[in-house]
Design an enzyme around this catalytic site. Structure first.
Site, PDB file in Angstrom:
ATOM      1  N   ARG A 112       5.954   6.867 -21.478  1.00 33.40           N
ATOM      2  CA  ARG A 112       6.950   7.938 -21.310  1.00 33.40           C
ATOM      3  C   ARG A 112       7.435   8.429 -22.675  1.00 33.40           C
ATOM      4  NH1 ARG A 112       9.754   5.049 -16.099  1.00 33.40           N
ATOM      5  NH2 ARG A 112       8.637   6.305 -14.563  1.00 33.40           N
ATOM      6  N   ARG A 150      22.675  -3.501  -7.018  1.00 29.74           N
ATOM      7  CA  ARG A 150      21.523  -4.058  -7.732  1.00 29.74           C
ATOM      8  C   ARG A 150      21.211  -5.473  -7.250  1.00 29.74           C
ATOM      9  NH1 ARG A 150      19.639  -1.167 -12.129  1.00 29.74           N
ATOM     10  NH2 ARG A 150      21.032   0.548 -12.594  1.00 29.74           N
ATOM     11  N   HIS A 186      13.066  -4.277 -18.628  1.00 40.11           N
ATOM     12  CA  HIS A 186      12.626  -2.960 -18.153  1.00 40.11           C
ATOM     13  C   HIS A 186      13.830  -2.308 -17.477  1.00 40.11           C
ATOM     14  CE1 HIS A 186      10.118   0.119 -16.428  1.00 40.11           C
ATOM     15  NE2 HIS A 186      10.399  -0.259 -15.196  1.00 40.11           N
ATOM     16  N   ARG A 229      15.778   0.906  -4.202  1.00 39.57           N
ATOM     17  CA  ARG A 229      17.216   0.858  -3.938  1.00 39.57           C
ATOM     18  C   ARG A 229      17.618   2.047  -3.069  1.00 39.57           C
ATOM     19  NH1 ARG A 229      20.805   0.176  -9.008  1.00 39.57           N
ATOM     20  NH2 ARG A 229      22.556   1.418  -8.298  1.00 39.57           N
ATOM     21  N   ALA A 241       0.841  -1.208   0.000  1.00 34.39           N
ATOM     22  CA  ALA A 241       0.000   0.000   0.000  1.00 34.39           C
ATOM     23  C   ALA A 241       0.869   1.248   0.000  1.00 34.39           C
ATOM     24  CB  ALA A 241      -0.938  -0.017   1.207  1.00 34.39           C
ATOM     25  N   GLY A 242       2.025   1.147  -0.666  1.00 35.79           N
ATOM     26  CA  GLY A 242       2.914   2.302  -0.793  1.00 35.79           C
ATOM     27  C   GLY A 242       2.404   3.232  -1.881  1.00 35.79           C
ATOM     28  N   ASN A 243       3.340   3.958  -2.495  1.00 36.54           N
ATOM     29  CA  ASN A 243       2.928   4.954  -3.500  1.00 36.54           C
ATOM     30  C   ASN A 243       2.206   4.319  -4.680  1.00 36.54           C
ATOM     31  OD1 ASN A 243       3.939   7.267  -2.211  1.00 36.54           O
ATOM     32  ND2 ASN A 243       6.010   6.665  -2.787  1.00 36.54           N
TER      33      ASN A 243
HETATM   34  P1  NAD Z   1       6.787   2.085  -1.614  1.00 39.72           P
HETATM   35  O1  NAD Z   1       8.001   1.921  -0.775  1.00 39.72           O
HETATM   36  O2  NAD Z   1       6.022   3.352  -1.580  1.00 39.72           O
HETATM   37  O3  NAD Z   1       5.757   0.895  -1.287  1.00 39.72           O
HETATM   38  C1  NAD Z   1       6.148  -0.429  -1.070  1.00 39.72           C
HETATM   39  C2  NAD Z   1       5.214  -1.003  -0.032  1.00 39.72           C
HETATM   40  O4  NAD Z   1       5.479  -2.416   0.086  1.00 39.72           O
HETATM   41  C3  NAD Z   1       5.437  -0.399   1.375  1.00 39.72           C
HETATM   42  O5  NAD Z   1       4.229   0.157   1.855  1.00 39.72           O
HETATM   43  C4  NAD Z   1       5.881  -1.588   2.218  1.00 39.72           C
HETATM   44  O6  NAD Z   1       5.430  -1.542   3.556  1.00 39.72           O
HETATM   45  C5  NAD Z   1       5.240  -2.744   1.457  1.00 39.72           C
HETATM   46  N1  NAD Z   1       5.867  -4.045   1.765  1.00 39.72           N
HETATM   47  C6  NAD Z   1       7.175  -4.337   1.958  1.00 39.72           C
HETATM   48  N2  NAD Z   1       7.306  -5.647   2.255  1.00 39.72           N
HETATM   49  C7  NAD Z   1       6.066  -6.183   2.251  1.00 39.72           C
HETATM   50  C8  NAD Z   1       5.571  -7.482   2.498  1.00 39.72           C
HETATM   51  N3  NAD Z   1       6.383  -8.512   2.793  1.00 39.72           N
HETATM   52  N4  NAD Z   1       4.232  -7.679   2.405  1.00 39.72           N
HETATM   53  C9  NAD Z   1       3.390  -6.661   2.119  1.00 39.72           C
HETATM   54  N5  NAD Z   1       3.816  -5.399   1.878  1.00 39.72           N
HETATM   55  C10 NAD Z   1       5.142  -5.167   1.951  1.00 39.72           C
HETATM   56  O7  NAD Z   1       7.267   1.768  -3.120  1.00 39.72           O
HETATM   57  P2  NAD Z   1       6.482   2.129  -4.464  1.00 39.72           P
HETATM   58  O8  NAD Z   1       6.941   3.435  -4.973  1.00 39.72           O
HETATM   59  O9  NAD Z   1       5.026   1.886  -4.257  1.00 39.72           O
HETATM   60  O10 NAD Z   1       7.084   1.012  -5.435  1.00 39.72           O
HETATM   61  C11 NAD Z   1       6.781  -0.344  -5.200  1.00 39.72           C
HETATM   62  C12 NAD Z   1       7.606  -1.247  -6.122  1.00 39.72           C
HETATM   63  O11 NAD Z   1       7.213  -1.033  -7.471  1.00 39.72           O
HETATM   64  C13 NAD Z   1       9.129  -0.968  -6.098  1.00 39.72           C
HETATM   65  O12 NAD Z   1       9.831  -2.189  -6.200  1.00 39.72           O
HETATM   66  C14 NAD Z   1       9.342  -0.130  -7.342  1.00 39.72           C
HETATM   67  O13 NAD Z   1      10.672  -0.222  -7.818  1.00 39.72           O
HETATM   68  C15 NAD Z   1       8.359  -0.805  -8.271  1.00 39.72           C
HETATM   69  N6  NAD Z   1       7.966  -0.014  -9.444  1.00 39.72           N
HETATM   70  C16 NAD Z   1       8.013  -0.663 -10.637  1.00 39.72           C
HETATM   71  C17 NAD Z   1       7.653  -0.023 -11.786  1.00 39.72           C
HETATM   72  C18 NAD Z   1       7.689  -0.769 -13.095  1.00 39.72           C
HETATM   73  O14 NAD Z   1       7.628  -0.140 -14.139  1.00 39.72           O
HETATM   74  N7  NAD Z   1       7.766  -2.078 -13.069  1.00 39.72           N
HETATM   75  C19 NAD Z   1       7.257   1.324 -11.735  1.00 39.72           C
HETATM   76  C20 NAD Z   1       7.200   1.954 -10.495  1.00 39.72           C
HETATM   77  C21 NAD Z   1       7.559   1.266  -9.334  1.00 39.72           C
END
Ligand code: NAD
Length: 307
Positions: A150, A87, A174, A81, A9-11
């Site tokens: 993008r 990485r 990606h 990261r 439930a992050g960003n």
């Molecule tokens: P964020 O840190 O805001 O949210 C991540 C959430 O995961 C946090 O709220 C954290 O508490 C939760 N979390 C961690 N471990 C957990 C677990 N074991 N069980 C349940 N929840 C857990 O990060 P974000 O900005 O939301 O990004 C999330 C992921 O998406 C990152 O890995 C980011 O790199 C990836 N991302 C990928 C793309 C893509 O194009 N594939 C684009 C944007 C972000």
């Protein structure tokens, strides 16, 4: 009613929840490991539903029981990261998180479609498929929809044309090893190679591929979430509405493009069964070689994970 669970439930996860709630076609479960985080954000979104005039339900939780019987599960849980982290450190940390999350998802929803966002997304998609044992059509990742969005934004800005008229073709991993095909990137069918000088094409492509880093650089803390969540919502639309829409996704290949047992970004037809077809573009020898090189980058990560 369709049921969609979002893990993390992050960003990105919270924005996905809000965007999907606005569609009104599914009940939503938002889950996080942090006590109260998903509950708070879920409640906030629920309280917007009367204003939107939507009767779908949304709950936040820390318990996988609530995700039982999900049609679609979106995995956004993981860490970004941090300074000093290699990485490989990131890969192994997110591997642990995504493995545990995947096991719990399939314990409660035996046949969901799983959309993976957590980075490095190609390796994580491979991992989710490996752990879940789901058929390849039911597991895919967010890559090309975001990358092409993008590039489409930058081309539309450069040429002053509607984003709707711009189509972009990006394949492969990606990240830095992605394979952009400018001759198949068009404005209403006209390749951008005929509309823009080579240096401009190269500049826009470079900016698109490094688009995530550009945003991290501006934000200082946190990373892109608006365009990623919009991209995931488009993938979910294709599944829930059975649109048969062709979108570039991180997909498990089984011989297409001469590649097997790996995950990279390719165009796929998405419908109610997930990936209903992998679309094989006719590539030049040089493009095929670049794609094979890109697949090697993902294979290397899979090797580091010991799979
Ligand atoms: P964020 O840190 O805001 O949210 C991540 C959430 O995961 C946090 O709220 C954290 O508490 C939760 N979390 C961690 N471990 C957990 C677990 N074991 N069980 C349940 N929840 C857990 O990060 P974000 O900005 O939301 O990004 C999330 C992921 O998406 C990152 O890995 C980011 O790199 C990836 N991302 C990928 C793309 C893509 O194009 N594939 C684009 C944007 C972000």
């Amino acid at each position: 009613m369709n049921k969609i669970s979002i893990i993390g439930a992050g960003n990105v996860g919270a924005l996905c929840a809000q965007r999907i709630a606005d569609r009104g076609y599914a009940d939503i479960v938002l889950l996080d490991i942090i006590e109260g985080l998903a509950q708070g954000k879920g409640l906030d979104i629920l309280e917007s539903q009367p204003v939107s005039g939507l009767d779908t339900r949304i709950i936040g939780t820390n318990r996988y029981q609530e995700t039982a019987g999900s049609d679609v599960v979106i995995i956004t849980s993981g860490v970004a990261r941090k300074p000093g982290m290699t990485r490989d450190d990131l890969l192994l940390t997110n591997m642990k998180i995504v493995s545990e999350v995947t096991r719990k998802i399939v314990d409660h929803s035996p046949q969901p479609i799983i959309i993976v966002a957590t980075n490095p997304v190609d390796a994580m998609t491979y991992l989710v498929r490996y752990i879940s044992g789901l058929p390849r059509n039911r597991v895919f990742g967010l890559s090309g929809v975001l990358d092409t969005s993008r590039l489409r934004s930058f081309i539309s800005e450069e040429l002053n044309v509607s984003v709707e008229d711009v189509f972009a073709c990006i394949l492969g991993q990606h990240g830095d090893a992605s394979v952009v095909i400018p001759r198949l990137t068009t404005v209403h069918g006209i390749p951008i190679t005929r509309l823009l000088p080579r240096e401009t094409v190269d500049r826009l492509v470079e900016r698109a591929i490094k688009g995530g880093a550009e945003i991290v650089g501006l934000l200082k803390t946190g990373s892109a979430s608006f365009a990623p969540s919009a991209s995931i919502a488009q993938m979910v639309d294709a599944v829930i509405l059975d649109k048969k829409k062709i979108l570039p996704c991180a997909a498990c290949l089984e011989g297409e493009y001469g590649l097997r047992d790996t995950v990279i970004g390719v165009p796929v037809k998405l419908g109610r069964d997930g990936i209903e077809q992998v679309i094989e573009l006719e590539l030049t020898d040089e493009e095929s070689a670049a794609l094979a090189g890109s697949a090697d980058v993902v294979r290397e990560m899979v090797k580091v994970m010991g799979l």
